[in-house]
Design a protein around this motif. Structure first.
Motif, short mmCIF file in Angstrom:
data_model
loop_
_atom_site.label_atom_id
_atom_site.label_comp_id
_atom_site.label_asym_id
_atom_site.label_seq_id
_atom_site.Cartn_x
_atom_site.Cartn_y
_atom_site.Cartn_z
N LEU A 691 0.89 -1.00 -0.05
CA LEU A 691 -0.10 -0.06 -0.11
C LEU A 691 0.91 1.31 0.05
CD1 LEU A 691 -2.71 -1.06 2.54
CD2 LEU A 691 -3.16 -0.79 0.06
N GLU A 692 1.98 1.18 0.59
CA GLU A 692 2.80 2.37 0.62
C GLU A 692 4.22 2.35 -0.11
OE1 GLU A 692 2.87 2.93 4.82
OE2 GLU A 692 1.04 3.33 5.12
N TRP A 704 0.35 -10.84 -26.12
CA TRP A 704 1.06 -9.64 -25.84
C TRP A 704 2.73 -9.93 -25.71
CZ3 TRP A 704 -1.24 -6.18 -21.01
CH2 TRP A 704 -1.95 -5.76 -21.49
N ARG A 705 3.56 -8.82 -25.85
CA ARG A 705 4.92 -8.86 -25.81
C ARG A 705 5.21 -9.15 -24.11
NH1 ARG A 705 9.88 -7.76 -27.79
NH2 ARG A 705 11.46 -6.94 -26.14
N LEU A 706 6.24 -10.09 -23.79
CA LEU A 706 6.31 -10.44 -22.61
C LEU A 706 6.41 -9.26 -21.44
CD1 LEU A 706 8.52 -13.79 -22.43
CD2 LEU A 706 5.83 -13.39 -22.51
N SER A 707 7.55 -8.24 -22.03
CA SER A 707 7.59 -7.17 -21.35
C SER A 707 6.20 -6.26 -20.97
CB SER A 707 8.63 -6.09 -22.13
OG SER A 707 8.14 -5.94 -23.32
N TRP A 708 5.26 -6.29 -21.77
CA TRP A 708 3.78 -5.70 -21.75
C TRP A 708 3.13 -6.63 -20.33
CZ3 TRP A 708 2.15 -4.96 -27.42
CH2 TRP A 708 3.16 -4.03 -28.05
N CYS A 709 3.38 -7.80 -20.25
CA CYS A 709 2.56 -8.72 -19.33
C CYS A 709 2.79 -8.34 -17.74
CB CYS A 709 3.08 -10.05 -19.40
SG CYS A 709 2.21 -10.55 -21.12
N THR A 710 3.87 -7.54 -17.52
CA THR A 710 4.31 -7.15 -16.13
C THR A 710 4.64 -5.85 -16.30
OG1 THR A 710 6.92 -7.25 -16.62
CG2 THR A 710 5.65 -9.36 -15.65
N HIS A 711 4.43 -5.06 -15.08
CA HIS A 711 4.42 -3.62 -14.83
C HIS A 711 4.64 -3.24 -13.43
CE1 HIS A 711 0.03 -4.72 -14.58
NE2 HIS A 711 0.36 -4.15 -13.36
N VAL A 712 5.16 -2.13 -13.18
CA VAL A 712 5.58 -1.51 -12.03
C VAL A 712 4.18 -0.72 -11.75
CG1 VAL A 712 6.58 0.58 -12.71
CG2 VAL A 712 6.85 -0.24 -10.22
N ASP A 713 3.53 -0.69 -10.35
CA ASP A 713 2.48 -0.04 -9.93
C ASP A 713 2.54 0.69 -8.63
OD1 ASP A 713 -0.08 0.98 -10.20
OD2 ASP A 713 -1.09 -1.13 -10.36
N GLY A 714 1.60 1.57 -8.56
CA GLY A 714 1.52 2.10 -7.21
C GLY A 714 0.16 2.06 -7.01
N LEU A 715 -0.26 1.61 -5.78
CA LEU A 715 -1.71 1.13 -5.53
C LEU A 715 -2.20 2.35 -4.95
CD1 LEU A 715 -1.64 -2.39 -4.04
CD2 LEU A 715 -1.90 -1.63 -6.25
N TYR A 716 -3.55 2.86 -5.19
CA TYR A 716 -4.26 4.12 -4.81
C TYR A 716 -3.56 5.39 -5.05
CZ TYR A 716 -7.12 0.54 -2.91
OH TYR A 716 -8.02 -0.71 -2.73
N ASP A 717 -3.02 6.06 -4.15
CA ASP A 717 -2.37 7.14 -4.19
C ASP A 717 -0.78 7.06 -3.87
OD1 ASP A 717 -4.57 8.41 -4.46
OD2 ASP A 717 -5.03 8.86 -2.15
N THR A 718 -0.23 5.88 -4.07
CA THR A 718 1.17 5.70 -3.91
C THR A 718 1.96 5.88 -5.40
OG1 THR A 718 1.37 4.05 -2.47
CG2 THR A 718 2.98 4.07 -3.79
N GLN A 719 2.77 6.65 -5.38
CA GLN A 719 3.46 7.37 -6.89
C GLN A 719 4.44 6.13 -7.29
OE1 GLN A 719 4.73 11.14 -5.43
NE2 GLN A 719 2.99 12.23 -6.89
#
Length: 814
Positions: A691-692, A704-719
């Motif tokens: 969460l943080e 999909w290209r394999l590099s599109w199947c994963t991603h970095v993310d920030g949940l809710y308001d995490t940048q």
């Protein structure tokens, strides 16, 4: 089940744990550590035990007989001249009335007797006395859990029952709520095929490891009304499971979603009250209902609470003392603020609040926001591995593409970390489960709910001893830990996977027919073979793609058509010349064995699982682990180009896809090994729900290209932040980005850390494509750059949004 009882029980239990350590076996005072032979033991049971305690005694006799063929007899008084070993089982008070029981073997009358606690003591054979085991419960549940402790400790073989180490334990649980959701619905990967005898066995299994509650699901939820595996109608099964829990003295909770939409309409409220009343009134036991505010359900807080006040009054009429709890899931920030204002008024009918998946703040922040009168119960997701409350950290894409969200997932160390991240804010838990795939995790949570400091390895040895057999207790425990290690780091270089398979193959060779038919053993074997098959296939398919890329690189020499044909032929060998066929075949055999033993549905076509994503990992076992399908689409498009020059340029784009050019940088921002510029914090132990701090997520489409199947993310308001420390201050740069993920509606903004906007909030392109944006020269004038991604603030649901798949920082030629 009074709310004040919860708080009082927790305080008392913590006091007892300050005095005694219930997690360890403490040998008797005489230091005799020889095994105690209980093969010919007799049970001594007070005549007037209450029904749940009698059920505990029945469980003890049955479970010993199932594992050893030894059936203990039962008497109600000690024989004066008997030299047979005896096991005395009952409440402290009633055992004190049995002639021949030494007072010194029981806790003093004035000793603390917290709810559900017990004393378990054993003495070895002496010259003038037979061996004796005493299970003295503080109450009927204490009898049940004392019996469970003894069962976990015994070594039971055909024709033999021994206690390998003497026991001298006085203990009580640290948390008053320790339960698991058992949802009879088509969505699950096994539960929907179980009938009442199987449910009774599983409820016993949970109680033996310390669980004191189950949570049921009503006939109407966010599921189909019927399923191909149901042995009974939903409500009939629900009533039967409620009765089973009542028989053993366990609490019954109901996960009851509010699905009728507009509760501002009186007729909707009346219809809901009638339906809930019919369901709840048909159940023998209900101690509490938990109403999720989302996933499913999306009623405004004021309307929902008005409904639940009426439902709570109806519930108490049907089941006096039963409580109403709500979760706080899926809220937008606006709805969250509304709910907190309503709860600040401290409505009397509300007993407590549940913290589960899709809660937008951490558990400590929820505790701080709530009035102190409301206890918190956790609802941890122990069943899913990605796109969930507690995803596997940095899971390899090969696992995500094949095992998917709901695999057989023993995660003992992770579950202990998740449990211990929040020790003081709740009074316990009922876990979220979708089937028996998470069986090991249930045992870990149950034991930690009794003793948060319990050793995970010892818990797994108890698990192996009791469920698999004493001769494999240590090996099976090590195997479960090894399966978790299979999921650590990149699979391509994880040699532990093959070692894990060797461990389980050794156990498989030694296993008896009964052990081979044991579904828990089959589950572990399935994972060991599956993981090894993936490792072999990933290695092979990675090499094929490298070879195909080298073939494409010859296009300017041999021509585009020849290069494309050669590359395609190389990639197709994954299908025409597959590897590890023996491992794959064994996985299929184990899938069939699991359907026969536990009705586990590992395939939609073969076993009528509800969906590929619901545990049907057999259907995805051959999903490509390289870019073969994506490249096939690119090759087809290139062949349609009119000129050779265009075709060669397109091939160059494939060969040099990750090349950012001179002075540039590339990050595959979902691959932990290829995202050096992503700012990451190692906060898993304190924030396992991410969460943080940022997390790696998945959205797997086959082409999909394999590099599109994963991603970095920030949940809710995490940048999400990326930092480039060594740039040319005289140069100009641009950023190229691919926004991945399943949530294409969330808008994303990109700026620098000092607030210079690179692009405003914009929708992600669908279908995916790279986007390019200029970086203002001032942003890199000091020779560094920090990029900051922010998804639309205040959103609800699971909170996913940024989902950045690839980033190039390109130095623009002057």
């Amino acid at each position: 089940m009074d709310r004040r009882w919860f708080c009082g029980a927790l305080t008392a239990a913590l006091l007892v744990f300050a005095l005694v350590d219930g997690s360890k076996r403490v040998v008797a005072d005489d230091k005799d550590t020889s095994p105690i032979d209980l093969t010919k033991a007799q049970l001594i049971v007070p005549q007037d035990l209450d029904p749940p305690a009698r059920k505990a005694v029945e469980m003890l006799v049955d479970e010993v007989w199932k594992r050893s063929g030894v059936r203990w007899s039962i008497a109600h008084q000690l024989a004066a001249d008997s030299m047979a070993a005896t096991i005395l089982v009952g409440s402290r008070e009633k055992l004190a009335g049995i002639v021949g029981v030494a007072a010194s073997q029981l806790p003093p009358a004035n000793a603390p007797s917290p709810a559900e606690g017990y004393t378990l003591r054993s003495t070895a054979d002496k010259a003038d006395a037979a061996a004796q085991v005493i299970i003295a419960g503080n109450d009927s549940r204490g009898v049940l859990f004392g019996v469970g402790h003894l069962l976990r400790s015994l070594e039971m073989r055909r024709g033999s029952v021994t206690l390998p180490l003497p026991l001298n334990v006085t203990t009580a649980p640290a948390y008053p709520i320790r339960g698991h959701q058992l949802g009879y619905r088509p969505k699950t990967n096994s539960y929907d095929a179980w009938d009442l005898p199987q449910w009774e066995q599983y409820i016993r299994d949970l109680a033996i490891f310390g669980a004191n509650a189950i949570e049921l699901i009503p006939p109407r939820s966010d599921d189909d009304d019927d399923g191909p595996h149901f042995p009974r109608p939903k409500l009939e099964m629900m009533a039967g499971m409620s009765q089973l829990a009542a028989d053993y003295g366990l609490d019954v909770w109901i996960w009851y979603p509010a699905l009728d939409g507009d509760y501002s309409q009186p007729e909707v409220v009346e219809r809901s009250l009638q339906e809930w009343g019919e369901v709840l009134g048909s159940l023998p036991r209900v101690d509490a209902i938990m109403v999720p505010t989302g996933d499913p359900g999306d009623s405004p807080p004021r309307e929902l609470l008005a409904l639940l006040e009426k439902q709570s009054a109806q519930l108490r009429k049907l089941h006096p003392g039963a409580q109403t709890w709500i979760s706080v899931q899926s809220f937008t920030q606006e709805a969250w603020d509304d709910l907190m204002k309503l709860l600040a008024a401290e409505p009397e009918w509300l007993a407590g609040v549940v913290y589960g998946p899709q809660t937008r703040v951490s558990l400590p922040k929820l505790r701080a926001a709530l009035p102190s009168r409301y206890p918190i119960r956790r609802y941890p997701d122990i069943t899913h591995s990605m796109r969930c409350e507690y995803p596997v950290p940095d899971w390899d894409l090969a696992y995500a593409r094949t095992l998917a969200r709901e695999p057989i997932n023993p995660r003992p160390q992770d579950e202990a970390t998740i449990f211990r991240a929040y020790l003081s804010e709740s009074i316990g838990f009922i876990t979220y489960s979708e089937g028996c795939n998470d069986d090991v995790n249930k045992a870990v949570w149950s034991i930690l709910g009794w003793d948060p400091e319990a050793n995970v390895g010892a818990t797994l040895r108890d698990f192996g001893r009791y469920f698999i057999g004493p001769d494999m207790a240590n090996d099976f425990a090590q195997g479960l830990l090894a399966l978790e290690q299979n999921w650590r780091g990149p699979l391509l270089v994880n040699d532990n996977v093959l070692n894990t398979l060797a461990q389980f193959q050794d156990m498989e060779r030694r296993a008896s027919p009964a052990q081979r038919a044991n579904w828990r053993f089959q589950q572990a074997l399935y994972r060991a073979y599956y993981d090894a098959y993936l490792h072999r296939r990933l290695t092979y398919e990675t090499l094929l793609e490298e070879e195909a890329t080298a073939a494409l690189a010859t296009a300017r020499t041999v021509g585009s058509a020849a290069a494309l044909d050669r590359a395609e032929a190389i990639l197709s060998r994954a299908v025409t010349e597959p590897v590890a066929a023996d491992l794959r075949a064994r996985v299929y055999e184990l899938a069939e064995a699991l359907f026969q033993s536990i009705r586990m549905q590992l395939s939609v076509e073969r076993y009528q699982a509800i969906d590929v994503g619901r545990g049907a990992s057999l259907d995805t076992i051959d999903v490509p682990l390289n870019n073969r399908l994506w490249l096939a689409e690119q090759f087809a498009e290139i062949r349609l180009l009119e000129g050779e020059r265009e075709r060669l340029e397109a091939i160059d784009g494939l060969v040099h896809w990750t090349d950012p050019g001179p002075g540039g940088f590339y990050d595959d921002t979902g691959n932990p090994q290829q995202m050096p510029h992503v700012v990451r914090e190692d906060k898993y132990a304190e924030d396992p729900g991410f969460l943080e701090h940022t997390t790696v997520g998945f959205h797997n489409l086959p082409n999909w290209r394999l590099s599109w199947c994963t991603h970095v993310d920030g949940l809710y308001d995490t940048q999400v932040k990326m930092h480039y420390p060594t740039l040319d201050p005289q140069a100009r740069y641009k950023v190229r980005v691919v926004y991945g993920g399943e949530n294409r509606t969330v808008k994303v903004q990109l700026a620098t850390d000092d607030g210079v906007e690179i692009h405003p909030y914009l929708a992600k392109p669908n279908p995916l494509k790279p986007l390019e944006f200029d970086i203002p020269p001032a942003a890199t004038a000091l020779g560094s750059l920090t990029l900051v991604w922010t998804a639309e603030p205040g959103r609800g649901g699971p909170g996913r949004g940024c989902q950045i798949a690839e980033v190039w920082l390109i130095k623009v030629p002057q």
